[in-house]
Design a protein around this motif. Structure first.
Motif, PDB file in Angstrom:
ATOM      1  N   ARG A  88       0.801  12.029   2.955  1.00 53.85           N
ATOM      2  CA  ARG A  88       0.797  11.157   3.883  1.00 53.85           C
ATOM      3  C   ARG A  88      -0.032  10.152   3.691  1.00 53.85           C
ATOM      4  NH1 ARG A  88       4.809  12.183   8.503  1.00 53.85           N
ATOM      5  NH2 ARG A  88       2.968  13.015   9.019  1.00 53.85           N
TER       6      ARG A  88
ATOM      7  N   HIS B 240      -1.214   6.906   5.545  1.00 54.48           N
ATOM      8  CA  HIS B 240      -1.445   6.856   6.953  1.00 54.48           C
ATOM      9  C   HIS B 240      -2.491   5.075   6.899  1.00 54.48           C
ATOM     10  CE1 HIS B 240       0.703  10.342   8.627  1.00 54.48           C
ATOM     11  NE2 HIS B 240      -0.052  10.401   7.468  1.00 54.48           N
TER      12      HIS B 240
ATOM     13  N   GLU C 178      10.642   1.910   1.464  1.00 53.14           N
ATOM     14  CA  GLU C 178       9.512   1.471   1.492  1.00 53.14           C
ATOM     15  C   GLU C 178       9.597   0.319   2.355  1.00 53.14           C
ATOM     16  OE1 GLU C 178       6.748   3.289  -0.851  1.00 53.14           O
ATOM     17  OE2 GLU C 178       8.071   5.270  -1.181  1.00 53.14           O
TER      18      GLU C 178
ATOM     19  N   ALA D  66       4.896   2.560   2.356  1.00 52.22           N
ATOM     20  CA  ALA D  66       4.971   3.093   3.689  1.00 52.22           C
ATOM     21  C   ALA D  66       4.032   3.747   4.317  1.00 52.22           C
ATOM     22  CB  ALA D  66       6.670   3.267   3.865  1.00 52.22           C
ATOM     23  N   SER D  67       3.265   3.404   5.852  1.00 50.97           N
ATOM     24  CA  SER D  67       2.702   4.216   6.508  1.00 50.97           C
ATOM     25  C   SER D  67       3.205   5.581   6.613  1.00 50.97           C
ATOM     26  CB  SER D  67       2.252   3.508   7.445  1.00 50.97           C
ATOM     27  OG  SER D  67       1.176   4.000   7.807  1.00 50.97           O
ATOM     28  N   GLY D  68       2.795   6.625   6.438  1.00 57.58           N
ATOM     29  CA  GLY D  68       3.591   7.741   7.567  1.00 57.58           C
ATOM     30  C   GLY D  68       4.945   8.421   6.362  1.00 57.58           C
ATOM     31  N   SER D  69       4.879   7.808   5.082  1.00 56.19           N
ATOM     32  CA  SER D  69       6.508   7.853   4.627  1.00 56.19           C
ATOM     33  C   SER D  69       5.176   8.080   2.903  1.00 56.19           C
ATOM     34  CB  SER D  69       7.407   7.290   4.790  1.00 56.19           C
ATOM     35  OG  SER D  69       7.998   7.974   4.243  1.00 56.19           O
ATOM     36  N   THR D  70       5.256   7.062   2.453  1.00 53.60           N
ATOM     37  CA  THR D  70       4.872   7.303   0.718  1.00 53.60           C
ATOM     38  C   THR D  70       3.480   8.855   1.008  1.00 53.60           C
ATOM     39  OG1 THR D  70       5.530   4.853   0.798  1.00 53.60           O
ATOM     40  CG2 THR D  70       4.541   6.191  -0.888  1.00 53.60           C
ATOM     41  N   ARG D  71       4.089   9.526   0.327  1.00 55.29           N
ATOM     42  CA  ARG D  71       2.884  10.603   0.124  1.00 55.29           C
ATOM     43  C   ARG D  71       1.928  10.697  -1.383  1.00 55.29           C
ATOM     44  NH1 ARG D  71       3.941  14.883   2.628  1.00 55.29           N
ATOM     45  NH2 ARG D  71       6.259  14.882   3.976  1.00 55.29           N
TER      46      ARG D  71
END
Length: 472
Positions: free
Chosen positions: A204, A206, A277, A406-411
């Protein structure tokens, strides 16, 4: 990884590391309580070779050298059956000589005639008794059996006890302080190992460093996480002093320095790799913050599959972009002014059966050209790149694309695929905006060098003054 990456790993996983360390200490304490204490009793013997009264100095030296050589062999005799069988019989032990030998250790300091015997037992008194018994029986076996000459002559070897074994007062094991220290170190190493492994396996996004691993495009800004974003999506308008609102202003300033080829109005497609996102809220807040500077801004809801801007801005969205593209309505009739600035919103209108064809049509191209002649900025909220082709199609007609992650969501694989998709069709990717950044911790928008939400002196001047001399 660099040193700062390891620092971030420790900062992010300090709870896990602390828990593993405490768990290691607890396990060591439990082991120390459960294990049976062991006591060690030691005795020391002196080996010598007797010489006659008229012996010369050379004979004495020769005897001493013999004793030094002999003790190396005598050490192996200490825990042999010939000695331990006598000890078992003398003390009435239930163990056999083989079992007893496991608790007996004999050694001799280098270049000495001394023999040290150590006995380990769970009973301190029995440990001392066994050590003293081994010492006396060993001396008897060597002197009277192994080294006794034939006939009635006395043995020249003499073994005396110079330090008898005493009852030990403290157990030799478990060593509680040492066990606790080792348990803590093992737990700490385990915690750090798990933390590093989690970081390596976590794909993810970050931080800025994660984006740099995917693309060399600049980071245009970072938007702080707001748990109440669904209740107040327009944070720049609802709470201008909120840190999240300031991060949108930082994005606005960075966007004003993006050199879009071709000059004139700046048109941007705002999209993301996947849904959820924050692209729509980013587009709306960015448009409001641009309008606050006095710029003329046109905000278009280009998400013809799941439009949201009309609901966020509280305007009528039944008629909009689709009606203009098919010639059912004029642009001037559906373009709605919002707020006190010069922000004009074009909602999506009715959802069509062919969104991609409409967004890539000549009508859409003419619409963007018309708006570019009237406003300073054109922002287009487009669907996610990896879900449908709408964003990729319309980005070719605009000056560039801004990718939301999106931080912590998008890989990382998703972000990389979105970048490759936009670049494959010839779209100009201007940069990346990270949303949903935590407000605390190593991934926050204010941590270390990852400071996104900065104020800029250039924002103090109105838009018209900053662009004086540009013909606007």
């Amino acid at each position: 990884m660099e040193l700062r990456d390891y620092v971030r790993i420790l900062h992010r996983n300090w709870v896990l590391i602390l828990a593993c360390t405490l768990l290691g200490v607890a396990a060591a304490a439990a082991y120390s309580l459960v294990v049976t204490p062991k006591y060690v009793a030691t005795t020391e013997l002196y080996v010598s070779v007797r010489a006659g009264d008229s012996a010369a100095t050379g004979d004495l030296v020769q005897g001493t050298n013999f004793a030094r050589q002999a003790v190396t062999s005598y050490v192996d005799v200490v825990d042999s059956a010939i000695v331990l069988d006598r000890v078992v019989e003398e003390l009435g032990l239930e163990a056999t000589s083989g079992e007893l030998s496991a608790s007996v250790e004999a050694s001799s300091p280098l270049n000495t005639v001394l023999i040290d015997i150590a006995v380990t037992d769970s009973d301190p008194e029995q440990a001392a008794e066994i050590a003293n018994s081994i010492g006396s029986n060993f001396a008897d076996v060597v002197v009277n059996d192994l080294e006794k000459p034939e006939g009635d002559a006395a043995s020249l070897v003499k073994i005396e006890t110079i330090q008898p074994a005493v009852v030990p007062e403290k157990p030799s094991s478990p060593n509680v302080p040492l066990n606790l220290a080792l348990g803590g170190l093992v737990g700490l190493a385990l915690g750090i190992g798990i933390a590093v492994l989690r970081t390596v396996l976590d794909t993810r996004i970050h931080s800025l460093h994660d984006i740099e691993q995917v693309t060399d495009k600049p980071l245009l800004g970072g938007i702080a996480l707001d748990p109440d974003a669904t209740k107040r999506p327009l944070i720049v308008h609802a709470d201008p002093r909120n840190p999240r609102a300031e991060s949108f202003r930082s994005l606005r300033t960075n966007l004003q320095f993006v050199n879009v080829e071709g000059g004139g109005a700046r048109s941007f497609v705002i999209t993301s790799a996947g849904p959820g996102e924050g692209k729509s809220t980013t587009a709306a807040n960015l448009a409001i913050s641009l309008a606050e500077t006095g710029a003329r801004v046109a905000l278009i809801d280009g998400d013809l599959r799941l439009p949201k801007l009309a609901d966020y801005l509280g305007i009528e969205g039944a008629v909009g972009l689709t009606d203009v593209l098919i010639g059912r309505a004029e642009l001037a009739d559906v373009l709605q002014k919002w707020g006190r600035g010069q922000l004009y919103v074009l909602p999506a209108g009715r959802i069509p059966p062919n969104p991609s064809e409409l967004l890539g049509s000549a009508a859409m191209d003419r619409l963007l050209t018309t708006l570019s002649e009237r406003v300073d900025y054109v922002l287009i909220d487009a669907p996610p790149v990896l879900v449908v082709t709408d964003a990729a199609v319309v980005s070719k007609l605009a000056g560039g694309a801004i990718l939301i992650a999106a931080s912590g969501s998008t890989r990382k694989p998703q972000l990389g695929a979105a970048v490759r998709t936009l670049e494959a069709i010839g779209s100009r990717l201007l940069g990346v905006v990270v949303t949903m950044l935590p407000t605390k911790g190593p991934d926050s928008y204010g941590y270390g060098e990852y400071t996104y939400a900065m104020t800029h002196e250039i924002e103090a001047a109105p838009y018209s003054e900053r662009n004086r001399g540009r013909g606007e």
